[in-house]
Scaffold this active site. Sequence first.
Site, mmCIF file in Angstrom:
data_model
loop_
_atom_site.group_PDB
_atom_site.id
_atom_site.type_symbol
_atom_site.label_atom_id
_atom_site.label_comp_id
_atom_site.label_asym_id
_atom_site.label_seq_id
_atom_site.Cartn_x
_atom_site.Cartn_y
_atom_site.Cartn_z
ATOM 1 C CB CYS A 123 -7.704 -3.616 8.013
ATOM 2 S SG CYS A 123 -8.635 -3.097 9.461
ATOM 3 N N GLY A 131 -3.032 1.870 7.214
ATOM 4 C CA GLY A 131 -3.017 1.777 5.753
ATOM 5 C C GLY A 131 -2.348 0.488 5.319
ATOM 6 C CB SER A 132 -1.089 -0.581 2.062
ATOM 7 O OG SER A 132 -0.166 0.451 1.777
ATOM 8 C CE LYS A 146 -1.974 11.616 3.535
ATOM 9 N NZ LYS A 146 -3.189 11.539 2.698
ATOM 10 C CD GLU A 168 -5.332 -5.605 2.919
ATOM 11 O OE1 GLU A 168 -4.416 -4.816 2.672
ATOM 12 O OE2 GLU A 168 -5.974 -5.597 3.982
ATOM 13 C CD GLU A 170 -3.685 -0.853 14.613
ATOM 14 O OE1 GLU A 170 -3.941 -1.978 14.109
ATOM 15 O OE2 GLU A 170 -3.494 -0.685 15.820
HETATM 16 P P1 NAP Z 1 -2.278 3.339 1.663
HETATM 17 O O1 NAP Z 1 -2.077 3.522 0.217
HETATM 18 O O2 NAP Z 1 -1.166 2.810 2.474
HETATM 19 O O3 NAP Z 1 -2.774 4.754 2.194
HETATM 20 C C1 NAP Z 1 -3.065 5.006 3.531
HETATM 21 C C2 NAP Z 1 -2.722 6.451 3.853
HETATM 22 O O4 NAP Z 1 -1.315 6.645 3.693
HETATM 23 C C3 NAP Z 1 -3.398 7.460 2.940
HETATM 24 O O5 NAP Z 1 -3.692 8.613 3.694
HETATM 25 C C4 NAP Z 1 -2.321 7.733 1.918
HETATM 26 O O6 NAP Z 1 -2.504 8.958 1.261
HETATM 27 C C5 NAP Z 1 -1.083 7.716 2.786
HETATM 28 N N1 NAP Z 1 0.172 7.456 2.081
HETATM 29 C C6 NAP Z 1 0.370 6.839 0.889
HETATM 30 N N2 NAP Z 1 1.689 6.809 0.576
HETATM 31 C C7 NAP Z 1 2.336 7.434 1.588
HETATM 32 C C8 NAP Z 1 3.713 7.721 1.849
HETATM 33 N N3 NAP Z 1 4.677 7.373 1.009
HETATM 34 N N4 NAP Z 1 4.022 8.359 2.997
HETATM 35 C C9 NAP Z 1 3.071 8.708 3.886
HETATM 36 N N5 NAP Z 1 1.745 8.485 3.677
HETATM 37 C C10 NAP Z 1 1.384 7.846 2.554
HETATM 38 O O7 NAP Z 1 -3.507 2.403 1.971
HETATM 39 P P2 NAP Z 1 -4.886 2.374 1.209
HETATM 40 O O8 NAP Z 1 -4.738 1.451 0.069
HETATM 41 O O9 NAP Z 1 -5.400 3.729 0.977
HETATM 42 O O10 NAP Z 1 -5.803 1.740 2.355
HETATM 43 C C11 NAP Z 1 -6.073 0.403 2.438
HETATM 44 C C12 NAP Z 1 -5.089 -0.303 3.337
HETATM 45 O O11 NAP Z 1 -5.271 0.111 4.681
HETATM 46 C C13 NAP Z 1 -5.299 -1.784 3.360
HETATM 47 O O12 NAP Z 1 -4.066 -2.446 3.267
HETATM 48 C C14 NAP Z 1 -5.934 -2.048 4.701
HETATM 49 O O13 NAP Z 1 -5.769 -3.318 5.207
HETATM 50 C C15 NAP Z 1 -5.324 -1.024 5.543
HETATM 51 N N6 NAP Z 1 -6.160 -0.747 6.712
HETATM 52 C C16 NAP Z 1 -5.726 -1.202 7.926
HETATM 53 C C17 NAP Z 1 -6.484 -1.006 9.061
HETATM 54 C C18 NAP Z 1 -6.011 -1.503 10.408
HETATM 55 O O14 NAP Z 1 -6.487 -1.002 11.417
HETATM 56 N N7 NAP Z 1 -5.117 -2.446 10.482
HETATM 57 C C19 NAP Z 1 -7.703 -0.324 8.974
HETATM 58 C C20 NAP Z 1 -8.116 0.121 7.716
HETATM 59 C C21 NAP Z 1 -7.320 -0.094 6.600
HETATM 60 P P3 NAP Z 1 -3.362 9.093 -0.098
HETATM 61 O O15 NAP Z 1 -4.273 7.940 -0.189
HETATM 62 O O16 NAP Z 1 -4.091 10.364 0.035
HETATM 63 O O17 NAP Z 1 -2.375 9.120 -1.209
#
Ligand code: NAP
Length: 501
Positions: A307, A251-252, A198, A405, A273
């Site tokens: 990230c 993700g977050s 996804k 962050e 991650e």
């Molecule tokens: P996010 O809100 O956590 O979203 C990441 C993914 O999870 C998206 O596909 C999102 O879908 C999905 N998601 C959201 N709520 C969910 C739930 N309740 N259940 C299952 N999936 C769910 O993160 P973001 O704000 O888009 O991305 C930025 C974050 O990613 C930052 O915190 C960053 O540090 C982190 N990141 C980490 C790395 C690493 O390797 N450590 C690399 C890149 C980014 P939708 O967006 O389609 O709603």
Amino acid sequence: MAAAPRLEIAAQGAKDPRTLEFLRSSPKKLLINGKWVPARSGKTFESLNPANEEVLAEVAEAGPEDIDEAVKAARKAFEDGPWSRMTPHQRTKLLLKVADLIEQNREQLAELSSLDNGAPIMGAQGLVTSAVELFTYFAGWPTKIFGETNPSAPDMFNYTLREPLGVCGQIIPWNGPLMSASNKLAHALSTGNTVVLKPAEQACLVVLRLGELLLEAGVPEGVVNIVPGFGPVAGAALSNHPDVDKIAFTGSTTTGKEILKASVATLKHVSLELGGKSPHIIFADADMEPALNFAAIGIFGNTGQACIAGSRIFVQEKIHDQFVDGLVQRAKAHKLGAQFEPGVTMGPVVSKVQHQRVLGYIEAGKSEGATALTGGGPGPQPKGYFVQPTVFTQVRNDMKIAREEIFGPVAAVIPFKDENDAVLQGNDTTYGLAAGIWTRDISRAHKVARRLKAGTVWINCYMVLDFTMPFGGYKQSGQGREFSNHAIEMYTQMKSVFVKL
Ligand code: NAP
Ligand code: MG
């Protein structure tokens, strides 16, 4: 389908004719069991170009019933499809074919990825190279996954098998969609698993194009299913699905905790991650030019949406003012603009939500008493989610802008006295993804590297990734390690076989 007539405006400047061709066949569909299908609900969502807020394409929105179909297809492919009967060598060849196809479609993939999340085309091109390298690196693994023969009693023969986990749910963010998808897929496929992926709804077009290339390469039906949709619906359905064996999430940290909770009911394997607030530590004896260049890249690269962004820049008191001057100069040198405008070095943030979030953090910084020496507001563009590259000084490590962050081009510069102070302040965070150290004193560099609580430490460089090195977070930045031999362990399980002779 209001998208078509405005498409040229939305994708302004894209050079590869195949980019528009791909976008024109809207609505984009879900990839389930080797076929492109609409969502069962018939729902679609709009995919926007964040540089001009125009619609690039409509995309089928996966709901729980589509996720269920995709999981069934992945299960079938894992248990009894041609995939499960392939030799390791055939898997290697298949992954190399995917790498070749990415290479052959380099320009189109870079353009789609850049339109998806707003990154300037040059940055997107670099990530296509990473995608090729990921598939190439992991293509080498199927023939090198070993079990063991174990010491046994004379009348026994005992050995282990290292086997795939099964159906892997993979959930990725939008900040580098092609690389994130390639990374997750290459891990799962090299180890013989099947996948339901996804992507983030904000940046899924390039991932759908990658899906087409996987089919073209000959990945059998059901082995990779791609289901764009919203996190709380499609993501949650996947992470709660009882027939998914593993969830790999990027993700977050907040969402990561939800995923972990959802895994409990069926004890899924989980790798996470997550976010970061990485300390980038500059000692007074640092080689100043490269330290400044990398500090700037560390926080302004990809509009701060990384990230591993070095978002807390700790500068030794003696050089603080001089260093800040250099950083401000580099912030001011950025040219903000749309993906394909000549000379653009910084794109918008990905969405209206992120735009408001990042600007909210900037306001919080000001109201807590930090000083924005440059930037400190939205970009001048009438449309698009632009944020001026911002350098905050007078920051304390307990302020909101130093603890949370931001995921935008906002640097928090914090002075430190000595080595011990740098380590204590650097570690004073709930995150632990990465850290950077700049010094000419080699023993200090290694001492500080040992003391920093982070999954990756860069000495006299920053943001270097190499797929032969493990990557992952300490503390609330994650669980497990991607890349390298350690990732292979994370996508396989061991079986102990006892034979009575
Ligand atoms: P996010 O809100 O956590 O979203 C990441 C993914 O999870 C998206 O596909 C999102 O879908 C999905 N998601 C959201 N709520 C969910 C739930 N309740 N259940 C299952 N999936 C769910 O993160 P973001 O704000 O888009 O991305 C930025 C974050 O990613 C930052 O915190 C960053 O540090 C982190 N990141 C980490 C790395 C690493 O390797 N450590 C690399 C890149 C980014 P939708 O967006 O389609 O709603
Ligand atoms: Mg988008």
